[in-house]
Design a protein around this motif. Structure first.
Motif, PDB file in Angstrom:
ATOM      1  N   ASN A  30       0.833  -1.204   0.000  1.00  0.00           N
ATOM      2  CA  ASN A  30       0.000   0.000   0.000  1.00  0.00           C
ATOM      3  C   ASN A  30       0.865   1.251   0.000  1.00  0.00           C
ATOM      4  OD1 ASN A  30       0.018   1.390   2.760  1.00  0.00           O
ATOM      5  ND2 ASN A  30      -0.166  -0.779   3.278  1.00  0.00           N
ATOM      6  N   PRO A  31       0.298   2.317  -0.568  1.00  0.00           N
ATOM      7  CA  PRO A  31       1.107   3.535  -0.746  1.00  0.00           C
ATOM      8  C   PRO A  31       1.551   4.175   0.572  1.00  0.00           C
ATOM      9  CG  PRO A  31      -0.961   3.656  -1.984  1.00  0.00           C
ATOM     10  CD  PRO A  31      -1.064   2.476  -1.087  1.00  0.00           C
ATOM     11  N   VAL A  32       0.820   3.907   1.658  1.00  0.00           N
ATOM     12  CA  VAL A  32       1.194   4.526   2.936  1.00  0.00           C
ATOM     13  C   VAL A  32       2.525   3.966   3.432  1.00  0.00           C
ATOM     14  CG1 VAL A  32       0.512   4.915   5.334  1.00  0.00           C
ATOM     15  CG2 VAL A  32      -1.200   5.009   3.512  1.00  0.00           C
ATOM     16  N   CYS A  33       2.700   2.647   3.298  1.00  0.00           N
ATOM     17  CA  CYS A  33       3.978   2.081   3.741  1.00  0.00           C
ATOM     18  C   CYS A  33       5.044   2.277   2.685  1.00  0.00           C
ATOM     19  CB  CYS A  33       3.838   0.633   4.171  1.00  0.00           C
ATOM     20  SG  CYS A  33       3.952  -0.561   2.856  1.00  0.00           S
ATOM     21  N   GLY A  34       4.622   2.617   1.475  1.00  0.00           N
ATOM     22  CA  GLY A  34       5.605   3.011   0.470  1.00  0.00           C
ATOM     23  C   GLY A  34       5.973   1.942  -0.538  1.00  0.00           C
ATOM     24  N   ASP A  35       5.523   0.717  -0.317  1.00  0.00           N
ATOM     25  CA  ASP A  35       5.885  -0.356  -1.252  1.00  0.00           C
ATOM     26  C   ASP A  35       4.656  -0.930  -1.942  1.00  0.00           C
ATOM     27  OD1 ASP A  35       8.607  -0.236  -0.593  1.00  0.00           O
ATOM     28  OD2 ASP A  35       8.283  -1.495   1.169  1.00  0.00           O
ATOM     29  N   LEU A  36       4.697  -0.996  -3.271  1.00  0.00           N
ATOM     30  CA  LEU A  36       3.637  -1.604  -4.067  1.00  0.00           C
ATOM     31  C   LEU A  36       4.277  -2.559  -5.057  1.00  0.00           C
ATOM     32  CD1 LEU A  36       1.362   1.424  -4.987  1.00  0.00           C
ATOM     33  CD2 LEU A  36       0.667  -0.572  -3.676  1.00  0.00           C
ATOM     34  N   MET A  37       3.639  -3.715  -5.230  1.00  0.00           N
ATOM     35  CA  MET A  37       4.257  -4.742  -6.052  1.00  0.00           C
ATOM     36  C   MET A  37       3.202  -5.415  -6.911  1.00  0.00           C
ATOM     37  SD  MET A  37       6.482  -7.685  -4.299  1.00  0.00           S
ATOM     38  CE  MET A  37       7.587  -6.582  -3.451  1.00  0.00           C
ATOM     39  N   LYS A  38       3.534  -5.639  -8.160  1.00  0.00           N
ATOM     40  CA  LYS A  38       2.621  -6.353  -9.055  1.00  0.00           C
ATOM     41  C   LYS A  38       3.372  -7.524  -9.684  1.00  0.00           C
ATOM     42  CE  LYS A  38      -0.656  -5.532 -12.815  1.00  0.00           C
ATOM     43  NZ  LYS A  38      -1.228  -4.520 -13.727  1.00  0.00           N
ATOM     44  N   ILE A  39       2.814  -8.702  -9.529  1.00  0.00           N
ATOM     45  CA  ILE A  39       3.436  -9.907 -10.086  1.00  0.00           C
ATOM     46  C   ILE A  39       2.564 -10.439 -11.226  1.00  0.00           C
ATOM     47  CG2 ILE A  39       4.167 -12.296  -9.590  1.00  0.00           C
ATOM     48  CD1 ILE A  39       5.887 -10.568  -7.895  1.00  0.00           C
ATOM     49  N   TYR A  40       3.185 -10.704 -12.360  1.00  0.00           N
ATOM     50  CA  TYR A  40       2.491 -11.259 -13.530  1.00  0.00           C
ATOM     51  C   TYR A  40       2.926 -12.718 -13.713  1.00  0.00           C
ATOM     52  CZ  TYR A  40       1.999  -6.344 -15.105  1.00  0.00           C
ATOM     53  OH  TYR A  40       1.716  -5.005 -15.221  1.00  0.00           O
ATOM     54  N   LEU A  41       1.972 -13.601 -14.043  1.00  0.00           N
ATOM     55  CA  LEU A  41       2.317 -15.016 -14.256  1.00  0.00           C
ATOM     56  C   LEU A  41       1.843 -15.517 -15.616  1.00  0.00           C
ATOM     57  CD1 LEU A  41       1.276 -16.698 -10.865  1.00  0.00           C
ATOM     58  CD2 LEU A  41       3.587 -16.087 -11.588  1.00  0.00           C
TER      59      LEU A  41
END
Lengths: 126, 469
Positions: A30-41
């Motif tokens: 989440n943007p509040v903690c500063g980390d966002l990740m998207k995984i594609y399979l």
């Protein structure tokens, strides 16, 4: 602060980018903690092994360890069957990166969560 | 961008090599480092270091000793005290040397509250001696006003007093430009307000607070109440001037402050030494107990080389005329020259970055800011990644305060301006110093452009995808 391996994956991430028409996608963080990740399979079926991860890619907005763990999880997951991939733990990711600062352990958690969410997404869509 | 770690080969630019404005070309294969984190700390000036060196082993006496060794040390500390007093326009005995600004700020906040509580206790004891005197009113809890974007040493000192239930605290919010409004301070003053503590220049966004105007307002209020004999406590005014000393007016009378803190390592002096200016007759109790040093206001053996270094660094700031007088300057053009050189370089930096890097914002007022500070938010970039990528290229900047680098929370300063957490995470503080050259700024901007492009590529569209989810 960071291990050599973390810096290596951070500065030269593996499997970075998007997959067109992916079979499964996971977005975590989440943007509040500063980390966002998207995984594609991209999933393929094999008669002997069953379903396995043919290709995996990531996009990450986050700190060095978020990028490094994303890169590492793609390395660890690539070629694995879905059952095997689901077993990858946050400790596995941290160990493969020769350790993470304690304060950053949640980031490797994130990479594992991202992979699992992407697998679930695939299984739901099936 | 191909990053290779070559730190051990790196050469750090030392002031003496770049003071002339001309830096020698580094040998092939050796990356010259660029330091753009002067708000975190500065290198000790050659002159300052030279002044300090005799006081480590040759003149090593304890400044409290009566023998000749001690007297030699005391001569040095008293000279530095005079240099310091000259700089701030006060008397020598109004200067208390501390281990730095953090200690000075803790002493200011906690010491004022402690003195207030001590005075009440002795008053109760006194009255208890007279018949019926024990029925006096209970202790009024003192009230402190500070800002929400102070340095953590002031904020946490206030929070700990709140937690111990010995004081009430109001935290004033700045405007979106990062500047505190005088009216907001005035509105917050209560009958029991014993202290207002407002930083002079914000350490992250470099915005300058109207200290002299706030000082004037507080003084006027204090005078008005005493004239009409309104039973009300005198409000003391403290400013943390740590980031202001290099460039701004620091005459304590002009500022109208009762207490002022600063530390030497931000002004090309040594680490581990700072001061608290305490105006004569200001009620303050010491918080560190022990010996009788510093008029019994701060116990502990004098850091003689540090004190000498602090005095020399202040003298240097004064003689280099780095100071600028924001209103009317009687100083020579030279004074403005150094201030303007830093400011022009910083303005050039801001202009190029905003123009050449898309989706970039400058945090804090463009005009009411320290000449050495630029603080940007880059959309779709995370600050720590940016910082480490820059570091791998031999460029040192910061995401916020160096003191908060252990925290994962977005900067409390940026959040106080109403900036979204993801924007606050994508921030970069660039603070230049007096030795930085235009060439170094150009190298930095070019690298910054490459790195931001790369990190944005890694981030892809994840932020939008997250919000679309």
């Amino acid at each position: 602060m960071y291990s050599k391996k973390v810096i290596e994956h951070f500065t030269h991430p593996h499997n970075q980018g998007a997959i067109d028409n992916p079979d499964g996608v996971g977005i975590v963080g989440n943007p509040v903690c500063g980390d966002l990740m998207k995984i594609y399979l991209k999933i393929k079926k094999d008669k002997k092994r069953g379903e396995y991860i043919q290709d995996v890619k990531f996009e990450t907005l986050g700190c060095a360890s978020a990028i490094a763990t994303s890169s590492m999880i793609t390395d660890l997951a690539k070629g694995k069957t879905l059952t095997e991939a689901k077993k990858i733990s946050r400790e596995d990711v941290a160990d493969a990166l020769e350790g993470l600062p304690p304060i950053k352990m949640h980031c490797s958690n994130l990479a594992v969560d991202g992979l699992r969410e992407a697998i679930e997404d695939y299984e739901k869509k099936k | 961008m191909r990053v290779k770690f070559t730190h051990n080969q790196n050469k750090l630019t030392l002031p003496e090599t770049c003071g002339s404005g001309e830096t020698p070309e580094p040998a092939i294969g050796i990356m010259k480092k660029i330091y753009l984190d002067h708000a975190a700390t500065t290198p000790v000036d050659k002159k300052v270091l030279k002044a300090m060196l005799p006081y480590f082993s040759r003149v090593f006496g304890n400044a409290m000793s009566l023998h000749s060794f001690g007297q030699e040390a005391v001569k040095a500390t008293e000279k530095a005290r005079r240099q310091t007093a000259d700089f701030f326009g006060c008397d020598s005995d109004e200067i208390v040397f501390t281990s730095g600004a953090t200690e000075a700020n803790n002493l200011a906040v906690k010491g004022v509250v402690k003195a207030y509580c001590n005075a009440w206790t002795s008053d109760v004891q006194e009255r208890a001696k007279t018949p019926g005197g024990h029925r006096m009113s209970p202790l009024t809890k003192p009230h402190i006003i500070t800002t929400i974007f102070e340095h953590h040493c002031v904020l946490d000192a206030c929070k700990s007093l709140e937690k111990e239930k010995v004081a009430e605290v109001t935290y004033i919010k700045p405007g979106s430009d990062g500047v505190i409004k005088i009216e907001d301070v005035e509105k917050a003053i209560r009958k029991n307000t014993i202290l207002v503590s407002i930083m002079y220049v914000n350490n992250e966004i470099g915005t300058v607070q109207p200290i002299a105007a706030i000082g004037k307002m507080i003084k006027a209020r204090n005078a008005k109440h005493s004239m009409f004999h309104v039973p009300r406590l005198t409000t003391l005014f403290h400013t943390d001037a740590t980031q202001a000393v290099n460039y701004f007016e620091c005459d304590v009378d002009k500022l109208g402050v009762d207490l002022l803190s600063m530390s030497a390592h931000k002004i090309y002096g040594p680490k581990g030494i700072g001061i608290l200016y305490i105006k004569k007759n200001t009620p303050i109790a010491r918080v560190q107990d022990g010996g009788d040093q510093e008029n019994k206001k701060r116990a502990g053996t004098h850091n003689v080389p540090g004190i000498v270094g602090l005095g020399a660094a202040l003298a240097e700031v004064q003689s280099e005329k780095l100071k600028v007088y924001p209103v009317k300057s009687s100083r020579s053009e030279d004074a403005k020259g150094v201030f303007n050189r830093v400011k022009e370089l910083r303005n050039y930096l801001i202009k190029r970055v905003l123009k050449e890097i898309p989706d970039t914002k400058l945090n804090g007022s463009k005009t009411k800011r320290s000449p050495n500070n630029a603080n940007f938010s880059f959309a779709n970039v995370e600050g720590e990644s940016l910082l480490l990528m820059l570091d791998a290229e031999g460029i040192a900047a910061s995401t916020g305060s160096a003191c908060s680098s252990g925290s994962l929370q977005p900067s409390h300063v940026l959040l106080s301006l109403g900036i979204k957490p993801e924007q606050a995470h994508g921030s970069l503080r660039v603070t230049i110093g007096k030795y930085i050259t235009k060439k170094e700024i150009d190298i930095f901007i070019n690298k910054l452009k490459e790195i931001i492009e790369q990190l944005r590529k890694v981030a892809g569209n994840v932020l939008n995808d997250y919000y679309a989810k």
